[in-house]
Scaffold this motif. Structure first.
Motif, PDB file in Angstrom:
ATOM      1  N   HIS A 131      12.835  -3.235  18.752  1.00 40.79           N
ATOM      2  CA  HIS A 131      13.231  -2.248  17.746  1.00 40.79           C
ATOM      3  C   HIS A 131      13.215  -0.816  18.267  1.00 40.79           C
ATOM      4  CE1 HIS A 131      11.623  -5.806  15.453  1.00 40.79           C
ATOM      5  NE2 HIS A 131      12.882  -5.740  15.082  1.00 40.79           N
ATOM      6  N   HIS A 179       5.541  -6.383  17.160  1.00 37.15           N
ATOM      7  CA  HIS A 179       6.915  -6.774  16.824  1.00 37.15           C
ATOM      8  C   HIS A 179       7.594  -5.686  15.990  1.00 37.15           C
ATOM      9  CE1 HIS A 179      10.013  -9.274  14.600  1.00 37.15           C
ATOM     10  NE2 HIS A 179      10.459  -9.079  15.816  1.00 37.15           N
ATOM     11  N   HIS A 327      11.810 -11.780   6.513  1.00 34.24           N
ATOM     12  CA  HIS A 327      11.921 -11.259   7.882  1.00 34.24           C
ATOM     13  C   HIS A 327      12.121  -9.730   7.868  1.00 34.24           C
ATOM     14  CE1 HIS A 327      12.599 -11.235  12.130  1.00 34.24           C
ATOM     15  NE2 HIS A 327      13.850 -10.834  12.004  1.00 34.24           N
ATOM     16  N   HIS A 383      18.455  -9.245   7.942  1.00 34.12           N
ATOM     17  CA  HIS A 383      18.306  -7.784   7.951  1.00 34.12           C
ATOM     18  C   HIS A 383      19.376  -7.141   7.074  1.00 34.12           C
ATOM     19  CE1 HIS A 383      15.274  -7.629  11.152  1.00 34.12           C
ATOM     20  NE2 HIS A 383      15.928  -8.637  11.695  1.00 34.12           N
ATOM     21  N   HIS A 434      19.975  -8.796  13.604  1.00 35.33           N
ATOM     22  CA  HIS A 434      20.013  -7.452  13.046  1.00 35.33           C
ATOM     23  C   HIS A 434      21.445  -7.018  12.783  1.00 35.33           C
ATOM     24  CE1 HIS A 434      15.993  -5.594  13.181  1.00 35.33           C
ATOM     25  NE2 HIS A 434      15.739  -6.536  14.061  1.00 35.33           N
TER      26      HIS A 434
HETATM   27  S1  RUQ Z   1      13.429  -9.112  14.485  1.00 38.31           S
HETATM   28  S2  RUQ Z   1      16.599 -10.851  14.247  1.00 38.31           S
HETATM   29 CU1  RUQ Z   1      12.514  -8.929  16.379  1.00 38.31          CU
HETATM   30 CU2  RUQ Z   1      13.994  -7.319  14.580  1.00 38.31          CU
HETATM   31 CU3  RUQ Z   1      15.028  -9.723  13.313  1.00 38.31          CU
END
Ligand code: RUQ
Ligand code: CUA
Ligand code: CA
Length: 639
Positions: A131, A179, A327, A383, A434
């Motif tokens: 991210h 994460h 998520h 997302h 995403h």
């Molecule tokens: S998460 S595919 Cu590592 Cu941002 Cu959602």
């Protein structure tokens, strides 16, 4: 058999004679296992719609030779460990910024400057970025920093956007796997909020492996963005996945998919609802200021307990039940909602941020009273992103679609009105994670471009063996209808990206001589009495040899230096060229040493001269017509 009807215009023959539909069939396994779905949404795209999209693409995406893009895009490099800089809408790759990886071209992970930044974690040569987020002031990008997580080794890195280099890396203590990462938006990015995903015992010393133990937990982490030091940690129930912050500066929220604290798939899917945990930042700050915190497992970081005790909420957190293994967590650009994406539920949950004060004041019987809508969108919502015109765009992993829906209408439907809040479903290729609309994380969301980061590319590109690229698709959202305009293959695996207007990022053309990036090296040179801009000298210090030289196209200040076999050699080079783009390099052949030295930069690298004999060094960036001649010799005398 070749299935010409379903080919993208301009694409080659179907690879290996396998039709698109059968490729999709293979992909369905992933989705079906996840949600018990029986079929993958193969969609209704036709040759005609692709042809139309391709025509559109030519006009919208074409950025001619010498023309500049309107947006900077910063892409996570996934488990490759770097950050990539793209121009949008052309999707041309402009630069790579090594962060958690080792990079041969720039010497990241090899040079002394980068090792100082990597600190103790220099021993890890892998990373897993997800991210990337740009620092903000008053809810708008200020262009100063970009922050990114490393899930693999529980780190957070900061990139200075003026030089596009990583300048700080922090390992978050007593947690595993950073994460979700988001930044405080208002009044400015004082904190980087970072979720540690996995539940571990505390202390994690082997005394127990029981995840149900009361001392087994994970923590929400706040990092001081300017100092890049830990500010505080909050112990939570369950685990933590993604997060975001609001536009008041007061709240941050995170999804939890493992409220069960289970260690296996079946266990993690047991509950019909997990939750969103909301953090009350002022209350946490007040407690820490009043000294009401603990320290954990030998660390000095203030820790507060945000878990429930006997079903009673702590002052710091509230848990809002939402379905199921949620998520992504996204704050709408109008500042009104936290949106939790249901993943194993076809819904997303809209949490009204203006009800959170009442929630923390315990004015509700049921914490779900803060939920103002739970629209059903399709299979596998991951997302959501926003166009600033009241619409939201949610990726549907299992359906392989992006769904455009209207937030106000979803709220009206939740109240019982008969409105169709779904505006359009667009097939994407394939399995999107995403998505990110231009400026969507700020109050300036401009609704022009949408990037959808697809996890599978299957047949969209020339085949590259068993490992396929991802497919980052660019969609025009400026009109009523979403239009796919570009496919962009990407190497493992850009989970997420962020787009900023080009005027929001201001870069330096050449280095400043007093840049902190190499200040440590300048400091050491001072101790040796060296003037880096003029001196070409060898300093001998027992077994250590420090070689200082300048570089100016097409020559090094020293074309020869002598050391003894076994000496530890540090070569420090200052590029005294002042001309933009005249970068030099330094490679010592057969010694694993390579680095970039851009105009006005000082770079240094240390290696052992373990082989007697003559060893050439050379410039690795093509800097001049006589670049090949930009060489020198290290003469290593037998021990
Ligand atoms: S998460 S595919 Cu590592 Cu941002 Cu959602
Ligand atoms: Cu200096 Cu090539
Ligand atoms: Ca769960």
């Amino acid at each position: 058999m070749s299935d010409k009807k379903n080919q993208t215009p301009g694409s080659v023959e179907e690879p290996r004679g396998v039709s698109r539909r059968s490729f999709l069939g293979t992909g369905a396994v992933t989705g079906a296992v996840l949600a018990g779905a029986t079929a993958l949404g193969a969609g209704t795209f036709t040759r005609e719609s692709w042809a139309a999209a391709a025509k559109e693409a030519k006009s919208k995406v074409h950025v001619g030779p010498g023309e500049l893009d309107e947006y900077y895009g910063f892409w996570s490099g996934g488990h490759q460990g770097e950050v990539r800089v793209l121009g949008v809408p052309s999707m041309r790759e402009l630069m790579r910024i090594p962060v958690f990886n080792v990079d041969s071209a720039t010497g990241w992970g090899l040079t002394n400057e980068s090792k100082r930044i990597l600190g103790d974690s220099a021993k890890y040569q892998n990373g897993d970025c997800h991210h990337p987020h740009i620092s903000m002031t008053d809810g708008k990008y200020d262009g100063k920093y970009l922050f990114i997580n490393d899930k693999a080794n529980s780190r957070v890195a900061r990139i200075r956007l003026d030089i596009m280099k990583c300048d700080k890396i922090l390992t978050v203590p007593n947690v595993q796997a950073i994460h979700g990462l988001r930044l405080q938006k208002v009044p400015y990015t004082k904190y980087v909020f970072a979720n540690a995903e996995f539940v571990i015992p505390h202390p994690n010393d082997g005394h127990t492996f029981d995840l149900q133990d009361k001392n087994s937990f994970t923590m929400f982490n706040a990092i001081d963005a300017e100092k890049m030091e830990m500010a505080f940690q909050v112990i939570v129930d369950g685990n933590l996945d993604n997060s975001d912050a609001d536009y008041t500066g007061k709240y941050a929220a995170s999804t939890c998919y493992n409220s069960e604290k289970a260690y296996d798939l079946g266990g993690m899917m047991r509950n019909e609802r997990d939750w969103v945990v909301v953090f009350n930042i002022p209350r946490i700050e007040a407690a820490i200021k009043a000294g009401k915190f603990i320290n954990l497992d030998g660390s000095k970081v203030p820790v507060v307990d945000g878990r429930k005790t006997d079903g009673k909420d702590s002052e710091f957190t509230r848990y809002i039940p939402v379905p199921k293994n949620p998520h992504g967590l996204n704050t709408s650009s109008d500042g009104k909602y936290f949106i939790a994406n249901g993943k194993l539920s076809p819904t997303v949950s809209m949490i009204a941020i203006d009800r959170l004060d009442d929630l923390f004041a315990d004015r509700f019987k049921d914490p779900r009273e803060v939920i103002v809508a739970e629209p059903e969108l399709g299979l596998g919502p991951l997302h959501t992103t926003f166009d600033g015109r009241g619409n939201a765009y949610t990726t549907l992993f299992i359906d392989s679609q992006v769904v455009k829906w209207n937030m106000d209408e979803a709220i009206r439907a939740y109240k019982g009105e008969k409105v169709n809040y779904i505006k359009q479903k667009l097939d994407v290729q394939y399995q999107p994670g995403h998505n990110h609309a231009s400026l969507t994380e700020t109050s300036e969301a401009d609704g022009k471009w949408l990037v959808v980061l697809c996890k599978f590319s299957k047949d969209r590109f020339l085949p590259t063996g068993p490992l396929h690229p991802e497919n980052d698709q660019l969609i025009d959202i400026s009109g009523e209808e979403m239009k796919l305009v570009h496919d962009g293959p990407a190497f493992a695996e850009p989970h997420d990206c962020i787009l900023a207007r080009r005027d929001q990022i201001k870069t330096q053309k050449i280095w400043s001589r007093n840049d902190p990036f190499f200040a440590g090296t300048v400091e050491l040179a001072k101790k040796d009495g060296i003037n880096l801009e003029t001196d070409n000298k060898v300093i001998r210090d027992g077994n250590k040899v420090r070689v200082y030289m300048t570089s100016m196209a097409p020559a090094y200040g020293l074309t020869e230096f002598t050391v003894k076999q076994g000496n530890e050699v540090t070569v420090t080079i200052t590029n005294i060229d002042q001309i933009e783009d005249v970068s030099h390099g330094f490679v010592m052949t057969n010694h694993g040493a390579s680095m970039e030295i851009s105009p006005q930069q000082t770079s240094s690298i240390t290696f052992t001269a373990d082989k007697a004999g003559l060893h050439w060094y050379y410039c690795s960036w093509f800097c001049h017509a006589l670049h090949m001649e930009m060489v020198g010799r290290m003469l290593v005398e037998k021990a």
